[in-house]
Design an enzyme around this catalytic site. Structure first.
Site, PDB file in Angstrom:
ATOM      1  N   PRO A  55       0.838  -1.216   0.000  1.00 54.92           N
ATOM      2  CA  PRO A  55       0.000   0.000   0.000  1.00 54.92           C
ATOM      3  C   PRO A  55       0.863   1.252   0.000  1.00 54.92           C
ATOM      4  CG  PRO A  55       0.053  -0.962   2.200  1.00 54.92           C
ATOM      5  CD  PRO A  55       0.886  -1.858   1.312  1.00 54.92           C
ATOM      6  N   CYS A  56       1.749   1.326  -0.961  1.00 52.71           N
ATOM      7  CA  CYS A  56       2.683   2.453  -0.996  1.00 52.71           C
ATOM      8  C   CYS A  56       1.932   3.768  -1.134  1.00 52.71           C
ATOM      9  CB  CYS A  56       3.668   2.265  -2.148  1.00 52.71           C
ATOM     10  SG  CYS A  56       2.932   1.486  -3.587  1.00 52.71           S
ATOM     11  N   HIS A  57       0.678   3.721  -1.503  1.00 55.41           N
ATOM     12  CA  HIS A  57      -0.084   4.964  -1.616  1.00 55.41           C
ATOM     13  C   HIS A  57      -0.347   5.559  -0.235  1.00 55.41           C
ATOM     14  CE1 HIS A  57      -2.986   1.637  -1.247  1.00 55.41           C
ATOM     15  NE2 HIS A  57      -3.633   2.478  -0.479  1.00 55.41           N
TER      16      HIS A  57
END
Length: 102
Positions: A55-57
DNA sequence: CGAATGACAATCT
DNA sequence: TAGATTGCCATTC
């Protein structure tokens, strides 16, 4: 493995980010024991394989800004993703770090 | 092994 | 206040 433990550690932390909260590169770097390795965290993300489903966002700037465009197919897309996660955005286009920021 | 790179962050102008 | 510059540090060439 080509990836050192440092990257693995970054992936592990990013993977553990709860929905509705955002981490900063500096915070993650601090968890690794290198408060100045914020750039390394970002570098790890660039090399982060999608198989990891990271979930790099949820990882944003210290100012609450999103990563430069071209990463998630447009920062606008990332912003919408975060909004769905429950992240509140300010009028200036920044994330409410006072609410989600650690 | 040495130099270059980069999804940052702090400082300076 | 906004924009430009420097410092940092693991990874890559």
């Amino acid at each position: 493995m080509s990836k050192s433990n440092f990257f693995e550690k970054v992936y592990e932390i990013v993977e553990q980010i709860p929905s509705g909260e955002v981490y900063t590169y500096g915070q993650i770097a601090m968890m690794l024991g290198n408060p100045r390795a914020a750039r390394i965290v970002g570098y790890a993300m660039s090399s982060a394989p999608r198989e990891r489903n990271l979930p790099c966002h949820r990882v944003v700037y210290q100012d609450g800004r999103l990563a430069p465009g071209g990463i998630f197919g447009g920062k606008e897309n990332q912003r919408r993703l975060l909004e769905e996660e429950g992240i509140t955005f300010l009028n200036n286009g920044r994330i409410d770090m006072d609410e989600h920021g650690w």
